[in-house]
Design a protein around this motif. Structure first.
Motif, PDB file in Angstrom:
ATOM      1  N   ALA A 146      59.462  72.537  23.915  1.00 20.37           N
ATOM      2  CA  ALA A 146      59.819  73.701  23.104  1.00 20.37           C
ATOM      3  C   ALA A 146      60.124  74.897  23.996  1.00 20.37           C
ATOM      4  CB  ALA A 146      58.681  74.030  22.138  1.00 20.37           C
ATOM      5  N   ASP A 157      63.608  76.793  24.069  1.00 21.59           N
ATOM      6  CA  ASP A 157      63.627  78.239  23.819  1.00 21.59           C
ATOM      7  C   ASP A 157      64.402  78.982  24.903  1.00 21.59           C
ATOM      8  OD1 ASP A 157      62.337  78.914  21.397  1.00 21.59           O
ATOM      9  OD2 ASP A 157      60.365  78.506  22.269  1.00 21.59           O
ATOM     10  N   LEU A 160      61.285  71.438  17.438  1.00 15.79           N
ATOM     11  CA  LEU A 160      61.752  72.573  16.643  1.00 15.79           C
ATOM     12  C   LEU A 160      60.582  73.353  16.065  1.00 15.79           C
ATOM     13  CD1 LEU A 160      64.748  70.839  14.854  1.00 15.79           C
ATOM     14  CD2 LEU A 160      64.919  72.837  16.359  1.00 15.79           C
ATOM     15  N   MET A 189      59.038  75.671  18.631  1.00 18.08           N
ATOM     16  CA  MET A 189      59.875  76.755  19.145  1.00 18.08           C
ATOM     17  C   MET A 189      59.624  78.049  18.392  1.00 18.08           C
ATOM     18  SD  MET A 189      63.519  74.744  19.649  1.00 18.08           S
ATOM     19  CE  MET A 189      64.395  76.263  20.130  1.00 18.08           C
ATOM     20  N   ASN A 204      64.785  81.307  17.508  1.00 23.12           N
ATOM     21  CA  ASN A 204      65.561  80.305  18.236  1.00 23.12           C
ATOM     22  C   ASN A 204      65.725  79.036  17.403  1.00 23.12           C
ATOM     23  OD1 ASN A 204      65.677  82.017  20.460  1.00 23.12           O
ATOM     24  ND2 ASN A 204      63.784  81.216  21.324  1.00 23.12           N
ATOM     25  N   GLU A 205      64.681  78.679  16.691  1.00 21.69           N
ATOM     26  CA  GLU A 205      64.732  77.506  15.812  1.00 21.69           C
ATOM     27  C   GLU A 205      65.802  77.704  14.738  1.00 21.69           C
ATOM     28  OE1 GLU A 205      61.573  74.997  12.987  1.00 21.69           O
ATOM     29  OE2 GLU A 205      61.101  77.027  13.680  1.00 21.69           O
ATOM     30  N   TYR A 259      66.045  66.809   9.822  1.00 20.47           N
ATOM     31  CA  TYR A 259      64.912  67.451  10.496  1.00 20.47           C
ATOM     32  C   TYR A 259      63.942  68.084   9.501  1.00 20.47           C
ATOM     33  CZ  TYR A 259      67.032  66.825  15.111  1.00 20.47           C
ATOM     34  OH  TYR A 259      67.545  66.283  16.275  1.00 20.47           O
ATOM     35  N   ILE A 290      61.789  77.798   7.457  1.00 16.62           N
ATOM     36  CA  ILE A 290      63.130  77.658   8.033  1.00 16.62           C
ATOM     37  C   ILE A 290      64.187  78.020   6.998  1.00 16.62           C
ATOM     38  CG2 ILE A 290      64.817  75.991   8.903  1.00 16.62           C
ATOM     39  CD1 ILE A 290      62.763  76.920  10.928  1.00 16.62           C
TER      40      ILE A 290
END
Length: 455
Positions: free
Chosen positions: A65, A69, A94, A97, A101-102, A117, A129
């Motif tokens: 990660a 990153d 992910l 992270m 950034n993710e 994902y 997310i």
């Protein structure tokens, strides 16, 4: 002799590759972990694909990660690296992270891959997310991280410090602690320095700065960058209309924004994508050729304009000698004005659009008069013709004035329309300025022809 950074990275890539090829996994991890986080990203991207396949099997999710990153390549390329691993491994990375950034990677993925994902993540993580990728690109929401230090109002300094220690490992930045109420509304900010320099029994309210400077999730990233630059913040909170704390934007993301905006401005002014200065010759050709050919075709208009005034040139052939000078100077003036306008309107200015135009008008008139008088004087002493000197000097002054104002007005109009002025193409503006200069030049020369023909 000390090696430069690129050589050091190459040596690290070779050394770590040798470790993996020789089965020295522990030595590999010791050497890789000792690298700076930024170097980890560079080294991992520098591995051959078959070496990366070994490397990600050796590294734990947290280390990977950190690598992802810090990868300084396009998000599309990072997604490709992620896909070299099994989907579950990629999902684990992910989740480790930083959220901003993710989210960038999810926005760069095709919808099929996003679904894959997200299905492999816990429901809470997947919902977070979803909440991040809903924001449009180049807005504060797309930049913000959700890993920040927040404490409830009413706590004592010693209790806040204890919370900071617990949260610090997960937070993207620990310079500021954000004070919120029971509804997660942002009520103030405390610096870590203030926490460390005040008595443990003091309440957090007594050292909280309640004059909060924040941005909204929908704000343009350029405006956010300007606020951070103006106030010299290390990070800035992002809130919604109800002042609920959504996340923070750190200065490293602001640096990326400034770099991105600079690339856009250079690309616009040069009519070529300058995002990757290390392109191969063939990639450089593919980027530059379309606009070069387009400008070549547009340049034929200038030739056609000159041909249209051929009868005038036949009567006074000396006029042809000044075409490149007048057109070139007008184009240069337009490019200068465009660069100033893009900078002024694109990056913020204390002046209103009207004030900026008045300032440019005064500058353009001054430049036009000085350049026109200078050229007129040179032509008079060179050719001895007062009429020719006046015609050429007047044409140059008028061309500079028109080109400067045109190049400034276009970005101003775009600014009023809420369109980024950086999209204005420098060479295109210069070509249009050439057309105007030729038209102005021959219109004035034809009108004053009797004053210098045969003299």
């Amino acid at each position: 002799m000390e090696l430069d950074h690129d050589q050091q990275v190459k040596q690290a890539v070779q050394s770590l590759t040798d470790r993996l090829e020789n089965g020295q996994d522990d030595e590999f991890m010791t050497e890789f972990t000792a690298l700076h986080d930024f170097e980890k990203g560079q080294v991992y991207a520098g591995f051959a694909e078959n070496i990366r396949e070994v490397a990600w099997r050796v590294m734990d999710d947290e280390t990977l990660a950190t690598v992802f990153d810090n990868l300084e390549i396009d998000p599309d390329e990072i997604v490709d690296l992620l896909q070299e691993m099994p989907p579950q491994k990629g999902a684990n990375i992910l989740m480790e992270m930083f959220a901003d950034n993710e989210a960038d990677l999810f926005q760069a993925m095709p919808s099929r891959l996003v679904a894959t994902y997200l299905a492999l993540m816990p429901n809470e993580e997947a919902q977070e997310i979803h909440s991040l990728i809903k924001y449009e690109e180049q807005t504060a929401g797309s930049l913000m991280a959700t890993e920040y230090l927040a404490v409830q109002a009413g706590a004592k300094v010693k209790d806040v410090l204890a919370q900071v220690k617990k949260q610090a490992e997960e937070a993207e930045s620990i310079i500021y602690v954000y004070v919120v109420d029971g509804q997660n509304r942002l009520v103030g900010i405390v610096s870590l320095r203030d926490l460390l320099t005040h008595p443990d029994e003091m309440t957090i309210e007594s050292i909280t700065n309640t004059r909060v400077i924040s941005v909204k999730a929908g704000d343009d990233q350029k405006d956010v960058a300007q606020v951070v630059a103006d106030y010299n913040f290390f990070s800035i909170p992002v809130t919604n209309d109800g002042q609920h704390l959504l996340g923070i934007i750190t200065v490293d993301d602001i640096v990326d924004v400034i770099d991105e905006e600079a690339v856009e401005e250079y690309s616009g002014l040069a009519a070529v994508d300058v995002s990757d200065p290390d392109d191969s010759p063939w990639q450089s050709v593919l980027k530059r050729l379309p606009w070069l050919l387009a400008l070549l075709v547009l340049g034929l208009v200038s030739t056609a304009l000159v041909v249209a005034f051929e009868p005038t040139i036949r009567q006074a052939p000396i006029l042809a000698a000044f075409i490149p000078l007048i057109a070139g100077t007008a184009g240069n003036a337009g490019t200068q004005s465009l660069a100033l306008a893009v900078r002024r309107f694109g990056n913020g200015s204390d002046r209103s659009v009207g004030q900026a135009l008045v300032a440019e008008l005064i500058a353009a008139v001054t430049l036009a008069v000085i350049a026109g008088l200078l050229l007129a004087g040179i032509v008079y002493f060179w050719q001895g013709s007062r009429g020719l000197a006046v015609a050429v000097g007047l044409a140059l002054a008028a061309s500079i004035l028109v080109a400067s104002l045109l190049a400034h007005i276009v970005p101003a109009v775009l600014e009023k329309m809420k369109v980024d002025p950086a999209v204005v193409n420098g060479p295109l503006v210069q070509t249009v300025c050439d057309w105007l200069a030729i038209l102005i030049y021959f219109a004035i020369a034809a009108g004053m022809l009797d004053g210098f023909v045969g003299k």
